[in-house]
Design an enzyme around this catalytic site. Structure first.
Site, short mmCIF file in Angstrom:
data_model
loop_
_atom_site.label_atom_id
_atom_site.label_comp_id
_atom_site.label_asym_id
_atom_site.label_seq_id
_atom_site.Cartn_x
_atom_site.Cartn_y
_atom_site.Cartn_z
N ASP A 8 0.69 -1.16 -0.28
CA ASP A 8 -0.14 -0.27 0.21
C ASP A 8 0.99 1.03 0.26
O ASP A 8 2.29 0.90 0.28
CB ASP A 8 -0.97 -0.17 1.53
CG ASP A 8 -1.94 1.12 1.12
OD1 ASP A 8 -2.77 1.82 0.28
OD2 ASP A 8 -1.96 2.32 2.68
N SER A 9 0.55 2.60 -0.37
CA SER A 9 1.47 3.60 -0.53
C SER A 9 0.99 3.95 1.24
O SER A 9 2.64 4.82 1.31
CB SER A 9 0.41 4.90 -1.06
OG SER A 9 -1.42 4.77 -0.17
N TYR A 40 -0.85 8.61 -2.98
CA TYR A 40 -0.61 8.48 -3.87
C TYR A 40 -2.38 9.28 -4.38
O TYR A 40 -1.88 9.12 -6.03
CB TYR A 40 -1.24 7.09 -4.13
CG TYR A 40 0.43 5.82 -4.21
CD1 TYR A 40 1.94 7.27 -3.79
CD2 TYR A 40 0.58 5.33 -4.61
CE1 TYR A 40 2.50 6.33 -3.22
CE2 TYR A 40 1.39 4.14 -4.72
CZ TYR A 40 2.55 4.82 -3.98
OH TYR A 40 3.89 4.40 -3.89
N GLY A 41 -3.35 9.07 -3.57
CA GLY A 41 -4.87 9.20 -4.31
C GLY A 41 -4.13 10.68 -5.08
O GLY A 41 -5.44 10.74 -6.27
N CYS A 71 -4.11 -1.51 -2.33
CA CYS A 71 -4.42 -0.05 -2.43
C CYS A 71 -5.24 0.05 -3.32
O CYS A 71 -4.51 -0.61 -4.34
CB CYS A 71 -3.11 0.72 -2.74
SG CYS A 71 -3.03 2.28 -3.27
N ASN A 72 -6.62 0.81 -3.26
CA ASN A 72 -7.00 1.14 -4.74
C ASN A 72 -6.62 2.02 -5.32
O ASN A 72 -6.97 1.56 -6.51
CB ASN A 72 -8.46 1.37 -3.35
CG ASN A 72 -9.31 0.59 -3.55
OD1 ASN A 72 -10.07 0.18 -3.58
ND2 ASN A 72 -9.41 0.74 -2.52
N THR A 73 -6.23 3.10 -5.37
CA THR A 73 -5.65 3.98 -5.82
C THR A 73 -4.23 3.27 -7.38
O THR A 73 -4.04 3.30 -8.38
CB THR A 73 -4.23 4.58 -5.08
OG1 THR A 73 -5.42 5.35 -4.53
CG2 THR A 73 -4.50 6.40 -5.73
N GLU A 156 -3.89 9.18 7.82
CA GLU A 156 -1.90 9.01 8.15
C GLU A 156 -1.71 9.83 8.86
O GLU A 156 -0.39 9.40 9.36
CB GLU A 156 -1.60 9.17 6.92
CG GLU A 156 -1.72 8.10 5.10
CD GLU A 156 -0.70 7.01 5.87
OE1 GLU A 156 0.69 7.29 5.70
OE2 GLU A 156 -0.93 5.93 5.48
N CYS A 190 -11.21 2.53 -0.44
CA CYS A 190 -9.77 3.15 -0.40
C CYS A 190 -9.15 1.70 1.11
O CYS A 190 -10.53 2.09 1.69
CB CYS A 190 -9.56 3.79 0.49
SG CYS A 190 -7.97 5.00 0.90
N THR A 191 -8.42 1.67 1.26
CA THR A 191 -8.19 0.64 2.28
C THR A 191 -7.35 1.65 3.28
O THR A 191 -7.73 0.63 5.24
CB THR A 191 -6.95 -0.35 1.86
OG1 THR A 191 -5.61 0.72 1.42
CG2 THR A 191 -7.10 -1.42 0.69
N HIS A 192 -7.44 2.64 3.75
CA HIS A 192 -7.34 3.25 4.93
C HIS A 192 -8.54 3.38 5.23
O HIS A 192 -8.76 4.46 6.30
CB HIS A 192 -6.71 5.03 4.57
CG HIS A 192 -5.51 4.96 4.21
ND1 HIS A 192 -4.45 3.97 3.45
CD2 HIS A 192 -4.29 5.67 4.65
CE1 HIS A 192 -3.29 4.68 3.31
NE2 HIS A 192 -3.32 5.45 4.46
N1 DGL Z 1 -5.02 2.95 0.39
C1 DGL Z 1 -5.25 3.70 -0.69
C2 DGL Z 1 -6.11 3.15 -1.27
O1 DGL Z 1 -7.02 1.97 -1.34
C3 DGL Z 1 -4.84 5.10 -0.21
C4 DGL Z 1 -4.26 5.78 -1.82
C5 DGL Z 1 -3.41 7.12 -0.47
O2 DGL Z 1 -2.81 6.90 -0.73
O3 DGL Z 1 -3.79 8.88 -1.60
O4 DGL Z 1 -6.72 3.75 -1.78
#
Ligand code: DGL
Length: 273
Positions: A8-9, A40-41, A71-73, A156, A190-192
């Site tokens: 993940d990011s 990363y978003g 990570c979805n992004t 974060e 988004c996994t966050h």
């Molecule tokens: N956990 C990432 C996701 O699922 C976060 C992306 C990010 O870093 O903005 O999209």
């Protein structure tokens, strides 16, 4: 060691890892968070693709036969290109899987109104990955998206129970439901976001169900490994999980321990030259 790689990011993928560890207690895992370059978003396609490819290569170098982009992004912007263009050159025997397809596959069982909301980063929403995948599998479902640019930075920065979180979550949820009041299912794309779930639920109409990706991805991986016994055999089983971050490991350890509810000892890894 031939651990399953989870990327993940930043910290968000830990919400997926936590379910993977429960579902596969005997398997070995490596978690890599690119905390030095998170989030990363809001980044461009090219940047997310390059960062993700560097991370995947690093996990392959540490022995992973299979990497999950938790990570979805990264799944939205980099997965397809890595699968189609990079894997055949790097090692056609290895695999990289994402989190979007498994989240979409189960959708049909959930929604009654056939109106589904998706919350995600600016990048995930702009990629249209969810609407396109949903359209392929369930053409009768209408999708409505909301880009929540502040949610990842809040998580974060350990601000997930703060007034700021309430402000931004309320604002985005209200905006989403103004666009489509008949949404009955919300994908946390988004996994966050599971970290914000108590606050999200506070502002959601009570009949709306939320789909969290951790359990969905764990189930989908079990199914994948059953269908691919050759890959299942390649994954080592000592019940060990190692953590790596591209940032200072001390901060990672503190936050990751909160996420996972257990002590974490990460090492720092440089994934780029
Ligand atoms: N956990 C990432 C996701 O699922 C976060 C992306 C990010 O870093 O903005 O999209």
């Amino acid at each position: 060691m031939r651990p399953i790689g989870v990327f993940d990011s930043g910290y968000g993928g830990l919400t997926v890892l936590s379910d993977l560890l429960k579902k596969f207690p005997d398997n070995d895992f490596i978690y890599l968070g690119d905390n030095a370059r998170t989030p990363y978003g809001n980044r461009s396609f090219e940047v997310v693709y390059n960062y993700t490819l560097e991370a995947v290569k690093a996990l392959f170098n540490m022995g992973s036969p299979l990497v999950i982009l938790a990570c979805n992004t990264a799944s939205a912007k980099a997965l397809r290109t890595i699968q189609q263009n990079n894997l055949p050159l790097i090692d056609p025997e290895r695999r990289v899987l994402g989190v979007i397809r498994p989240s979409v596959e189960i959708l049909g069982e959930y929604t009654k109104t056939r109106v589904v909301g998706i919350v995600g980063t600016v990048g995930t929403v702009a990629s249209e990955s969810y609407p396109l995948e949903i359209e392929k599998l369930f053409p009768d479902i209408r999708t409505v998206q909301e880009a929540c640019s502040m949610w990842v930075p809040l998580v974060e920065n350990n601000e997930y129970f703060s007034e700021g979180s309430h402000y931004f979550v309320k604002k985005n949820i209200e905006h989403l439901f103004t666009k489509a009041p008949d949404i009955d299912t919300l994908i946390l794309g988004c996994t966050h976001y599971p970290l914000l779930l108590p606050i999200i639920k506070k502002y959601l109409p009570s009949h709306v169900q939320t789909l969290e990706q951790g359990p969905i991805v764990a189930e989908s991986l079990a199914d994948y490994l059953k269908r691919h016994p050759e890959m299942n055999k390649k994954c080592s089983r000592n019940g060990i999980c190692h953590f790596y971050t591209t940032e200072n490991p001390q901060k990672f350890n503190q936050t990751a321990s909160l996420f996972l509810n257990s002590e974490v000892e990460a090492r720092q890894l440089r994934v780029y030259d």
